[in-house]
Write a protein that holds these residues in place. Structure first.
Motif, mmCIF file in Angstrom:
data_model
loop_
_atom_site.group_PDB
_atom_site.id
_atom_site.type_symbol
_atom_site.label_atom_id
_atom_site.label_comp_id
_atom_site.label_asym_id
_atom_site.label_seq_id
_atom_site.Cartn_x
_atom_site.Cartn_y
_atom_site.Cartn_z
ATOM 1 N N PHE A 1 -7.721 60.763 3.247
ATOM 2 C CA PHE A 1 -6.791 61.610 3.801
ATOM 3 C C PHE A 1 -5.545 60.640 4.153
ATOM 4 O O PHE A 1 -4.349 60.870 4.011
ATOM 5 C CB PHE A 1 -6.968 62.432 4.826
ATOM 6 N N ARG B 1 -1.552 60.541 3.020
ATOM 7 C CA ARG B 1 -0.631 60.540 4.135
ATOM 8 C C ARG B 1 0.161 59.709 3.989
ATOM 9 O O ARG B 1 1.586 59.838 4.045
ATOM 10 C CB ARG B 1 -1.329 60.612 5.413
ATOM 11 N N ILE C 1 1.527 66.350 3.172
ATOM 12 C CA ILE C 1 0.373 66.234 3.821
ATOM 13 C C ILE C 1 0.417 66.920 5.302
ATOM 14 O O ILE C 1 -0.177 67.847 5.693
ATOM 15 C CB ILE C 1 -0.348 64.681 3.888
ATOM 16 N N SER C 2 1.728 66.800 5.938
ATOM 17 C CA SER C 2 2.039 67.489 6.989
ATOM 18 C C SER C 2 2.104 69.062 7.205
ATOM 19 O O SER C 2 1.391 69.801 7.666
ATOM 20 C CB SER C 2 3.203 66.788 7.575
ATOM 21 N N TYR D 1 -1.439 70.279 6.183
ATOM 22 C CA TYR D 1 -2.228 70.193 7.638
ATOM 23 C C TYR D 1 -1.837 71.386 8.374
ATOM 24 O O TYR D 1 -2.808 72.314 9.128
ATOM 25 C CB TYR D 1 -2.157 68.894 8.158
ATOM 26 N N TYR E 1 -4.127 74.663 9.648
ATOM 27 C CA TYR E 1 -4.362 74.749 10.955
ATOM 28 C C TYR E 1 -4.114 76.340 11.247
ATOM 29 O O TYR E 1 -4.811 77.157 11.894
ATOM 30 C CB TYR E 1 -3.834 73.886 11.882
ATOM 31 N N LEU F 1 -9.984 69.880 13.872
ATOM 32 C CA LEU F 1 -8.709 69.693 13.247
ATOM 33 C C LEU F 1 -7.484 69.156 14.299
ATOM 34 O O LEU F 1 -6.760 68.312 13.991
ATOM 35 C CB LEU F 1 -8.092 71.331 12.867
ATOM 36 N N ALA G 1 -8.437 65.577 13.714
ATOM 37 C CA ALA G 1 -7.974 64.978 12.628
ATOM 38 C C ALA G 1 -6.353 64.862 12.964
ATOM 39 O O ALA G 1 -5.908 63.906 12.324
ATOM 40 C CB ALA G 1 -8.236 66.011 11.609
ATOM 41 N N ALA G 2 -5.868 65.550 13.585
ATOM 42 C CA ALA G 2 -4.271 65.394 13.847
ATOM 43 C C ALA G 2 -3.972 63.857 14.425
ATOM 44 O O ALA G 2 -3.106 63.115 14.148
ATOM 45 C CB ALA G 2 -3.526 66.489 14.618
ATOM 46 N N LEU H 1 -4.771 61.077 11.933
ATOM 47 C CA LEU H 1 -3.912 60.996 10.701
ATOM 48 C C LEU H 1 -2.332 60.895 11.094
ATOM 49 O O LEU H 1 -1.833 59.888 10.317
ATOM 50 C CB LEU H 1 -4.015 62.428 9.898
#
Length: 734
Positions: A45, A49, A56-57, A60, A64, A78, A81-82, A85
């Protein structure tokens, strides 16, 4: 959109959400969305990114939003993960808006699909929650958001079933989830160092979560302080107070409040402008029960033949009766006197109290002298007065109320009582048994309109035997006086009916005493309601001004006034440490007619109105030995229970001494004791209280397991037969 189409769409939405959730749990996604899987894919990922940061933003963000919309329990991962990333700043921004939007969508779906059905089915049980949400929904939601122990998806669904406004939900969620988001995103930045989800709760992170848990308490205190500052900003606050609390009104609520305050060594002033003891002592409970006792004795004298005695027609000296009633009041009065409360540490003052600021009460005595008392808290316990209807001509003919009826010294020959509620019924029966010709008028279709119809019917039958002319469905329209004769004109089924009377008693309930205390100056609304509006802590719009008793409602009983006074006083004195919500779950009340009507909790009428499922168990007192012995074998005990359970929802008793029988059931409801334990309790024989045990026995018989009973029957039948072996052995022995 038609109702049928709405229902179809609701069902379709529920099925869709259920299907998606099933696919999540059975399709292997639960294995993919774990910390170990997340760590494995993190580098992949990260490469995406770096190559396509905006794409990717957005991807994501949408994942979410969809996850929270479907109420999947993956928010924590999640959010981690934020952090891993996107870093703490960009990650927090993405999660903050994605989580709030997704939560709002889940909130709206729960509202559309389930709220109507849930509120219809459980509306009564949720009434307190609904009222709290409507009043302070943002605070409730903020408290839940700030405590990470409550799953985000569960809060979304549950609040969707309440009346909380969508805009309030969105902005409160945006603010309330931000501290937790920051902690999780920061943790995500350290993701490579985490071995398991248990590592999230390191000492540093536990400290952060502890602080999050304290935030609701801090916010609560801050909200109270802000509210106090807002409503009190126009008033000067003394640097030092004369009293911890000033109580206005020396009735049941005021006496209890001042007694409690003095008992915990607070400095308290009690202000009364009329008589210590209030309505209960001087014009209510005490004199009315003394009058009812005398009236009942007169009825027993007339009924002596039933007990093998000569029937006696009592020679009633009404002036002597009222003198006896006044004597009872004077005997009880020292219990509520200024001398007694002064000895307990209460500063008792006579005069008219007016609140001139949230912290100042001005007392003016009968000579016109005034003094000002500064206080941290004020408790309003000003009571109520009889309601007088706006009937043309009523003032011209004159009328009595429950306040001034005690000044009578001559028995009215013809008495009209307006109102078939508790006060009207009690006084109508008392005067009828003392020899007056009583007409009882009720505009509704039954006496005691809050009670079940069978209760009202039984009471009405007893009233008619006492000679009372009961007129239900009659509306009083005007009074007139011609040639020295008083007449009341009533409307009944479109026809105007006159009735002649000597005295007319208004017994149409009581209205809170709201005027003359400076409430309008403070901005406390007294026009839209019949009492002062208070919250669950008995606070008015000013957090340091409380109200309890008749002036606050919703019940106008002496024992409820004392009950409320405890909460008002404790909150006034110790609210900075802890506040207590007033509990109305087991409020009993009694109408002291003969037979008496005693109740706690729900009756059938309440249960039907609130759509609460119930079962009825009834025991008629004509089967109770003590009732037969007393010559009072009439009435019943009726208990409502949860279907299939012995848990009591409410009880109604119509019987002689119903007030004494009720106490056991009040205790049972208050402490969660079911009918099974009442059945297993030894009751003295013969007593009227055995009625509770027999009622519990009736419930037990109705809920006996039939299959087990059938097995018992077969077992006992088998025991009555001799086996072949036993029979042959017996034959050989002979």
């Amino acid at each position: 959109m038609t109702v049928g189409l709405k229902n179809v769409l609701r069902v379709a939405l529920i099925l869709l959400l259920g299907t998606l959730a099933t696919l999540y749990f059975t399709g292997g996604l639960t294995q993919e969305l774990t910390l170990s899987a997340l760590k494995t894919q993190l580098s992949v990922f990260a490469d995406y990114r770096n190559a396509h940061p905006l794409l990717i933003s957005v991807f994501y963000f949408l994942v979410y939003v969809v996850s929270l919309s479907l109420s999947l329990p993956v928010a924590a991962l999640l959010t981690l993960a934020a952090g891993a990333l996107f870093g703490i700043l960009w990650g927090t921004l993405l999660v903050s808006f994605a989580s709030t939007i997704g939560a709002t969508i889940a909130f709206l779906m729960a509202r559309y699909a389930l709220r109507d059905a849930v509120q219809k089915r459980f509306g009564y049980k949720l009434s307190v929650l609904n009222a709290g949400i409507e009043r302070e929904g943002g605070y409730y939601l903020l408290s839940l958001r700030l405590v990470p122990l409550f799953p985000v998806w569960l809060v979304n669904l549950l609040t969707g079933l309440t009346p909380l406004r969508t805009s309030t939900f969105y902005w409160t969620s945006q603010v309330g989830m931000l501290p937790g988001t920051l902690v999780y995103v920061y943790t995500g930045t350290q993701l490579s160092r985490l071995g398991t989800t248990h590592d999230i709760f390191s000492a540093q992170l536990l400290l952060a979560f502890t602080l999050l848990g304290l935030l609701p308490l801090i916010a609560k205190r801050a909200l109270v302080a802000i509210k106090t500052m807002q409503v009190s900003r126009h008033w000067s606050r003394p640097s030092r107070f004369d009293y911890n609390v000033v109580v206005i009104g020396a009735g049941s609520a005021g006496l209890t409040a001042s007694y409690i305050a003095a008992a915990v060594k607070a400095k308290v002033a009690l202000v009364e402008k009329h008589r210590m003891g209030g309505d209960c002592l001087n014009t209510g409970c005490v004199p009315s029960k003394a009058l009812l006792r005398t009236a009942k004795l007169a009825a027993h004298m007339r009924d002596g033949a039933r007990y093998g005695l000569s029937t006696v027609r009592p020679d009633i000296d009404f002036a002597a009766v009222m003198k006896h009633v006044q004597g009872v009041v004077e005997t009880v009065a020292p219990h509520d006197s200024a001398d007694r409360y002064t000895s307990l540490g209460v500063h008792c003052l006579y005069g008219n109290a007016q609140i001139v600021s949230p912290f100042t009460v001005e007392v003016t005595d009968e000579t016109g002298k005034t003094q000002r008392l500064t206080t941290r808290s004020i408790i309003l316990a000003t009571g109520a007065h009889p309601r007088v209807p706006l009937i043309p001509g009523l003032a011209d003919v004159g009328y009595l109320t429950s306040d001034n009826v005690w000044s009578l010294r001559e028995l009215p020959t013809r008495l009209v009582v307006l109102g078939g509620g508790p006060i009207g019924c009690e006084l109508a029966q008392a005067f009828a048994r003392l020899g007056a010709q009583v007409t009882l008028i009720e505009i509704g279709s039954q006496l005691l309109p809050r009670e079940d119809i069978e209760v009202s019917t039984l009471v009405e039958e007893c009233f008619r035997r006492d000679g009372i002319d009961v007129r239900t469905g009659h509306k009083a329209i005007r009074c007139e006086r011609n040639d020295g004769v008083n007449r009341l004109l009533m409307e009944y089924r479109g026809e105007e009916i006159p009735i002649v009377f000597d005295k007319l008693l208004c017994a149409l309930g009581r209205v809170a005493n709201l005027e003359g205390y400076g409430l309008e100056t403070l901005g406390i609304d007294t026009r839209s309601r019949r009492n002062i509006e208070v919250n669950e802590y008995l606070e008015t719009v000013y957090p340091n001004i409380y109200a309890c008793g008749d002036v606050a409602g919703p019940y106008q009983f002496t024992h409820t006034a004392a009950h409320q006074a405890w909460y008002a006083t404790v909150n006034a004195l110790f609210g900075v440490i802890r506040r207590f919500k007033v509990d109305y779950s087991t409020i009993p009340w009694v109408i002291f007619t003969d037979p008496a009507v005693a109740r706690v909790g729900l009756n059938e009428k309440d249960a039907r109105e609130k759509t609460i499922a119930y079962e009825i168990t009834r025991f008629d007192l004509d089967e109770l030995d003590r009732a037969i012995v007393n010559g009072a074998a009439y009435g019943f005990v009726k208990v409502l229970t949860v279907p299939g359970s012995d848990r009591i929802l409410g009880a109604t008793i119509v019987a002689e001494c119903a007030d004494e029988i009720l106490t056991e059931l009040v205790l049972a409801m208050r402490h969660g004791i079911g009918l099974n334990k009442i059945l297993g309790t030894i009751h003295v024989y013969p007593t009227l209280a055995e009625a509770n045990k027999y009622t519990a026995g009736a419930w037990k018989r109705a809920h006996a397991p039939q299959r087990l009973m059938n097995l018992f029957a077969r077992y006992h039948a088998w025991r009555r037969k001799e086996s072949g072996f036993v029979a042959s052995a017996r034959k050989e022995a002979q």
